[in-house]
Design a protein around this motif. Structure first.
Motif, PDB file in Angstrom:
ATOM      1  N   TYR A   1      -7.234   2.221   6.142  1.00 35.28           N
ATOM      2  CA  TYR A   1      -8.062   2.045   4.944  1.00 35.28           C
ATOM      3  C   TYR A   1      -7.242   2.252   3.672  1.00 35.28           C
ATOM      4  CZ  TYR A   1     -11.538   2.343   1.346  1.00 35.28           C
ATOM      5  OH  TYR A   1     -12.248   2.097   0.196  1.00 35.28           O
ATOM      6  N   GLN A   2      -7.409   1.333   2.757  1.00 35.01           N
ATOM      7  CA  GLN A   2      -6.750   1.447   1.446  1.00 35.01           C
ATOM      8  C   GLN A   2      -7.762   1.105   0.363  1.00 35.01           C
ATOM      9  OE1 GLN A   2      -3.898  -1.707   1.789  1.00 35.01           O
ATOM     10  NE2 GLN A   2      -3.220  -0.964   3.773  1.00 35.01           N
ATOM     11  N   GLU A   3      -7.611   1.738  -0.796  1.00 35.51           N
ATOM     12  CA  GLU A   3      -8.445   1.344  -1.932  1.00 35.51           C
ATOM     13  C   GLU A   3      -7.547   0.912  -3.080  1.00 35.51           C
ATOM     14  OE1 GLU A   3     -10.724   4.853  -2.851  1.00 35.51           O
ATOM     15  OE2 GLU A   3      -9.144   5.630  -4.151  1.00 35.51           O
TER      16      GLU A   3
ATOM     17  N   TRP B   1       3.434   4.655   9.601  1.00 36.30           N
ATOM     18  CA  TRP B   1       2.459   3.571   9.406  1.00 36.30           C
ATOM     19  C   TRP B   1       1.841   3.116  10.720  1.00 36.30           C
ATOM     20  CZ3 TRP B   1       0.176   1.696   5.164  1.00 36.30           C
ATOM     21  CH2 TRP B   1      -0.455   0.460   5.240  1.00 36.30           C
TER      22      TRP B   1
ATOM     23  N   TRP C   1       5.646   4.768   2.378  1.00 36.23           N
ATOM     24  CA  TRP C   1       5.471   5.208   3.763  1.00 36.23           C
ATOM     25  C   TRP C   1       6.801   5.139   4.488  1.00 36.23           C
ATOM     26  CZ3 TRP C   1       1.073   7.416   5.156  1.00 36.23           C
ATOM     27  CH2 TRP C   1      -0.093   7.102   4.450  1.00 36.23           C
TER      28      TRP C   1
ATOM     29  N   ALA D   1       0.823  -1.214   0.000  1.00 36.80           N
ATOM     30  CA  ALA D   1       0.000   0.000   0.000  1.00 36.80           C
ATOM     31  C   ALA D   1       0.855   1.263   0.000  1.00 36.80           C
ATOM     32  CB  ALA D   1      -0.910   0.009   1.225  1.00 36.80           C
TER      33      ALA D   1
ATOM     34  N   PRO E   1      -2.641  -0.482  -4.586  1.00 34.13           N
ATOM     35  CA  PRO E   1      -3.420  -0.126  -3.400  1.00 34.13           C
ATOM     36  C   PRO E   1      -2.897   1.195  -2.829  1.00 34.13           C
ATOM     37  CG  PRO E   1      -1.979  -2.024  -2.945  1.00 34.13           C
ATOM     38  CD  PRO E   1      -1.637  -1.519  -4.311  1.00 34.13           C
ATOM     39  N   VAL E   2      -3.803   2.127  -2.586  1.00 32.57           N
ATOM     40  CA  VAL E   2      -3.403   3.439  -2.062  1.00 32.57           C
ATOM     41  C   VAL E   2      -4.145   3.683  -0.745  1.00 32.57           C
ATOM     42  CG1 VAL E   2      -3.451   5.937  -2.446  1.00 32.57           C
ATOM     43  CG2 VAL E   2      -2.892   4.401  -4.340  1.00 32.57           C
ATOM     44  N   GLY E   3      -3.357   4.036   0.289  1.00 33.96           N
ATOM     45  CA  GLY E   3      -3.977   4.340   1.566  1.00 33.96           C
ATOM     46  C   GLY E   3      -3.066   3.962   2.710  1.00 33.96           C
ATOM     47  N   ALA E   4      -3.580   4.124   3.934  1.00 31.65           N
ATOM     48  CA  ALA E   4      -2.810   3.866   5.145  1.00 31.65           C
ATOM     49  C   ALA E   4      -3.275   2.562   5.783  1.00 31.65           C
ATOM     50  CB  ALA E   4      -2.970   5.035   6.102  1.00 31.65           C
ATOM     51  N   ARG E   5      -2.752   2.258   6.965  1.00 33.81           N
ATOM     52  CA  ARG E   5      -3.078   0.998   7.627  1.00 33.81           C
ATOM     53  C   ARG E   5      -4.591   0.820   7.790  1.00 33.81           C
ATOM     54  NH1 ARG E   5      -1.052  -2.624  11.960  1.00 33.81           N
ATOM     55  NH2 ARG E   5       1.041  -1.796  11.842  1.00 33.81           N
TER      56      ARG E   5
ATOM     57  N   PRO F   1       2.654  -2.111   4.138  1.00 35.04           N
ATOM     58  CA  PRO F   1       3.039  -0.813   3.550  1.00 35.04           C
ATOM     59  C   PRO F   1       4.119  -0.912   2.475  1.00 35.04           C
ATOM     60  CG  PRO F   1       4.008  -1.076   5.725  1.00 35.04           C
ATOM     61  CD  PRO F   1       3.086  -2.247   5.535  1.00 35.04           C
TER      62      PRO F   1
END
Ligand code: SAM
Length: 219
Positions: A181-183, A218, A213, A154, A175-179, A206
């Motif tokens: 939520y990711q989409e 993270w 990150w 991510a 996948p883009v996002g943090a711990r 990550p």
């Protein structure tokens, strides 16, 4: 496991992949050809074909079979492409891609994982996957441009170097996002313009490195 992996693999493809709507014959065939149990630690081999991710050491995982299939299908490969994977991990995703593209370059930052993945791919006589130990968050310029780029960790954003390494009409699945939520996003290059669409919520480890990150961001 050695004897009945094909039965387990067939069942995995039918129940986890086809039943969820991914039915492209070449994709299903590629998944049936890869002995997933060889890509997980020996202690986890009984679960190799189960419906989830599995730890592979160094705090990393081999992704759920459905996610591997979904991300692969989003590249819409025809067989003649050069593809980049960021995050070799076990090498399983790269093995699946090897049956659907002409060449696969896969970048991993943890040398021990890269070495183990290269060993398994070598034993399977998969010769069109090229593994590099490097920071894949900035891509792998030496073999660019790529018709498809698949990131299996991510990221805080779609890295500009990866977008720039796409061939015209090429796709980046990431996948883009943090711990929390990711989409999963699919980016497409149209000349100088990059279009993207969000797909589903996902949960990945990550992406580290220059475009990833940082350690303290993270946790
Ligand atoms: N595709 C893998 C497979 O089939 O087993 C699963 C990958 S695992 C979910 C994510 C991987 O990305 C880890 O092996 C991790 O070390 C790697 N990774 C994270 N940041 C990276 C970076 N900047 N460059 C290369 N690899 C990275």
């Amino acid at each position: 496991m050695e004897n009945d992996w094909q039965a387990n693999c067939q069942r995995m493809v039918k129940e986890q992949i086809e039943r969820r709507g991914l039915t492209h014959p070449a994709l299903l065939d590629a998944l049936r050809r890869v002995p997933r149990h060889l890509f997980v630690p020996e202690s986890s081999r009984d679960y190799a074909y189960s419906d989830g991710p599995i730890p592979i050491g160094h705090g990393q995982t081999i992704s759920q079979p459905y996610i591997v299939a979904l991300m692969t299908s989003l590249l819409d490969l025809q067989g003649n492409e050069t593809v980049l994977e960021v995050g070799t991990g076990s090498g399983y995703q790269a093995a699946v891609l090897s049956h659907l593209a002409k060449n696969v370059h896969s970048v991993e930052r943890i040398p021990e994982l890269a070495e183990q993945a290269a060993r398994v791919l070598g034993a399977l006589e998969i010769h069109n996957v090229h593994i590099h130990v490097s920071d894949g968050s900035i891509g792998w310029q030496a073999a660019a441009p790529y018709e498809g780029i698949l990131v299996t960790a991510a990221a805080p954003h779609a890295p500009q170097p990866l977008l720039e390494q796409l061939a015209e009409g090429g796709r980046l699945v990431i996948p883009v996002g943090a711990r929390a939520y990711q989409e999963l996003q699919v980016w497409r290059r149209c000349g100088k313009i990059f279009e993207h669409e969000p797909l589903i919520g996902v949960a990945f480890v990550p992406l580290r490195g220059a475009e990833g990150w940082q350690e303290d961001q993270w946790e």
